[in-house]
Motif scaffolding. Structure first.
Motif, PDB file in Angstrom:
ATOM      1  N   HIS A   1     -43.824 -33.841 -17.346  1.00 17.95           N
ATOM      2  CA  HIS A   1     -43.807 -32.562 -16.639  1.00 17.95           C
ATOM      3  C   HIS A   1     -44.893 -32.524 -15.556  1.00 17.95           C
ATOM      4  N   LEU A   2     -46.058 -33.088 -15.875  1.00 12.77           N
ATOM      5  CA  LEU A   2     -47.140 -33.102 -14.893  1.00 12.77           C
ATOM      6  C   LEU A   2     -46.728 -33.853 -13.638  1.00 12.77           C
ATOM      7  N   PHE A   3     -46.215 -35.091 -13.788  1.00 11.42           N
ATOM      8  CA  PHE A   3     -45.841 -35.879 -12.617  1.00 11.42           C
ATOM      9  C   PHE A   3     -44.707 -35.220 -11.843  1.00 11.42           C
ATOM     10  N   TYR A   4     -43.782 -34.603 -12.544  1.00 14.54           N
ATOM     11  CA  TYR A   4     -42.703 -33.892 -11.854  1.00 14.54           C
ATOM     12  C   TYR A   4     -43.275 -32.780 -10.983  1.00 14.54           C
ATOM     13  N   ARG A   5     -44.214 -32.020 -11.526  1.00 18.93           N
ATOM     14  CA  ARG A   5     -44.832 -30.927 -10.754  1.00 18.93           C
ATOM     15  C   ARG A   5     -45.678 -31.471  -9.606  1.00 18.93           C
TER      16      ARG A   5
ATOM     17  N   GLN B   1     -49.830 -47.251 -11.391  1.00 16.74           N
ATOM     18  CA  GLN B   1     -48.395 -46.961 -11.357  1.00 16.74           C
ATOM     19  C   GLN B   1     -48.126 -45.523 -10.925  1.00 16.74           C
ATOM     20  N   HIS B   2     -48.860 -44.577 -11.501  1.00 19.63           N
ATOM     21  CA  HIS B   2     -48.715 -43.161 -11.156  1.00 19.63           C
ATOM     22  C   HIS B   2     -50.090 -42.518 -11.084  1.00 19.63           C
ATOM     23  N   LEU B   3     -50.298 -41.704 -10.066  1.00 22.15           N
ATOM     24  CA  LEU B   3     -51.524 -40.921  -9.923  1.00 22.15           C
ATOM     25  C   LEU B   3     -51.123 -39.530  -9.467  1.00 22.15           C
ATOM     26  N   GLY B   4     -51.517 -38.512 -10.226  1.00 18.42           N
ATOM     27  CA  GLY B   4     -51.119 -37.167  -9.853  1.00 18.42           C
ATOM     28  C   GLY B   4     -52.121 -36.119 -10.289  1.00 18.42           C
ATOM     29  N   VAL B   5     -52.321 -35.123  -9.438  1.00 14.65           N
ATOM     30  CA  VAL B   5     -53.174 -33.966  -9.738  1.00 14.65           C
ATOM     31  C   VAL B   5     -52.381 -32.720  -9.331  1.00 14.65           C
ATOM     32  N   LEU B   6     -52.372 -31.711 -10.209  1.00 10.88           N
ATOM     33  CA  LEU B   6     -51.650 -30.487  -9.885  1.00 10.88           C
ATOM     34  C   LEU B   6     -52.177 -29.863  -8.589  1.00 10.88           C
ATOM     35  N   PRO B   7     -51.299 -29.263  -7.801  1.00 11.95           N
ATOM     36  CA  PRO B   7     -51.692 -28.732  -6.477  1.00 11.95           C
ATOM     37  C   PRO B   7     -52.908 -27.819  -6.504  1.00 11.95           C
TER      38      PRO B   7
ATOM     39  N   ILE C   1     -60.779 -35.088  -8.236  1.00 14.56           N
ATOM     40  CA  ILE C   1     -60.256 -35.518  -9.534  1.00 14.56           C
ATOM     41  C   ILE C   1     -59.492 -36.834  -9.406  1.00 14.56           C
ATOM     42  N   GLY C   2     -58.639 -36.935  -8.378  1.00 18.37           N
ATOM     43  CA  GLY C   2     -57.901 -38.176  -8.175  1.00 18.37           C
ATOM     44  C   GLY C   2     -58.824 -39.349  -7.916  1.00 18.37           C
ATOM     45  N   SER C   3     -59.826 -39.150  -7.062  1.00 16.27           N
ATOM     46  CA  SER C   3     -60.787 -40.217  -6.769  1.00 16.27           C
ATOM     47  C   SER C   3     -61.523 -40.653  -8.029  1.00 16.27           C
ATOM     48  N   ASN C   4     -61.899 -39.680  -8.859  1.00 13.42           N
ATOM     49  CA  ASN C   4     -62.629 -40.011 -10.080  1.00 13.42           C
ATOM     50  C   ASN C   4     -61.756 -40.770 -11.079  1.00 13.42           C
TER      51      ASN C   4
END
Length: 321
Positions: A186-190, A255-261, A268-271
């Motif tokens: 659900h997180l990656f979809y969002r 493979q996947h990197l995601g942070v909610l908008p 957060i992504g960099s960390n």
């Protein structure tokens, strides 16, 4: 593989393999099945200098159910290609041969004769120096262009505030099971469904992201799983970010990197990327990622010291009339 009929030609295949040792493409040109080890040496010299330099030190990325072939003009070896029903990749030419358009047209004809015409016919990883040749001969490019990026692993400092960070692993890593794969899906979809049109790929379904998360968990080793990160908001225990690692030809890949908008712009992504580089230090020399050109995250990787490989169209389609 289904039996394929095109005009008066009938070609039969078993298990996706090409049964030909030699295949006549025209009066002048033919394909000759090659020994993989010898073919790989020529590929490593002639495919593309920038691409080969970027992937130096790893084995040839072999595709399942595709065979290496030499391309001959008469008795002279002029190139090589991996080709099989419904797919082709890694076409290269040996100097001073210059008739690239002729060969691409002949290979297109071969694909149409060998393939199951009820399924798509794809050419993978077409680099910039070949895109125009393929396009002029009727190959349809994917709308997106990608590049590989990589960086050496290194221990880096991360600053986390108002969030909880944990590995994707459960307490018992030997089980390689997840209790929250639906939450991650659900997180990656969002994260990806709000992408800017034309910049990011079309979002997959929630079930696809759940399945991919389960696949990563099943196939990754313990080191990659410990370096894969889940980030939660301390205030409500909601999952707000994730970074999943897999293996790409013996090199760790994000493979996947995601942070909610609502949580973007806080590092957060960099960390999460820094945490992966730190956790894998001493275990692997580098980490790799495949990034779409124009994706905002491309600058994040660049600012963290990732270097770029050549631009590629990851897939072109052979239209079937």
């Amino acid at each position: 593989m289904k039996k394929v009929r095109k005009e008066c030609d009938t070609v039969e295949f078993t298990n996706g393999s090409t049964p030909f040792e030699r295949y006549e493409m025209s009066d002048q040109f033919h394909l000759q099945k090659a020994d993989m080890k010898e073919w790989s040496v020529f590929y490593s010299v002639y495919y593309n200098a920038d691409y080969i330099r970027f992937f130096s030190g790893i084995d040839l990325p072999v595709m399942i159910n595709s065979d290496p072939f030499w391309i001959y003009k008469g008795s002279t070896k002029i190139g090589g290609v991996m080709i099989a029903p419904n797919l082709m990749r890694l076409l290269f030419f040996i100097p001073p041969f210059q008739e690239q358009s002729t060969i691409v047209q002949l290979l297109k004809d071969v694909l149409l004769k060998w393939s199951d015409l009820t399924s798509p016919i794809y050419v993978y990883e077409v680099l910039q120096d070949q895109v125009d040749v393929f396009a002029r001969l009727g190959f349809w490019p994917d709308e997106h262009r990608y590049r590989w990026m990589q960086r050496p692993t290194e221990s880096l400092e991360c600053e986390w505030a108002s969030i909880v960070v944990q590995s994707i692993l459960q307490n018992n890593p030997s089980t390689h099971t997840l209790t929250n794969e639906k939450e991650i899906g659900h997180l990656f979809y969002r994260c990806y469904s709000d992408s800017i049109p034309g910049v990011n790929s079309k979002p997959k379904s929630i079930s696809q992201y759940i399945t991919e998360t389960q696949s990563v968990m099943k196939e990754a080793n313990e080191h990659l799983l410990r370096a894969s990160t889940l980030v939660y908001d301390k205030r409500n225990n909601a999952l707000i970010g994730a970074c999943l690692l897999s293996m790409h030809h013996e090199v760790p890949r994000i493979q996947h990197l995601g942070v909610l908008p609502n949580y973007r712009g806080r590092g957060i992504g960099s960390n999460m990327i820094k945490r992966s580089l730190t956790m894998l230090t001493g275990l692997y020399p580098s980490v790799r990622v495949h990034v779409m050109q124009g994706n905002p995250v491309e600058s994040v990787y660049y600012n963290l010291g990732f270097t770029s490989g050549p631009i590629e169209i990851s897939r072109m389609l052979v239209p079937v009339k």
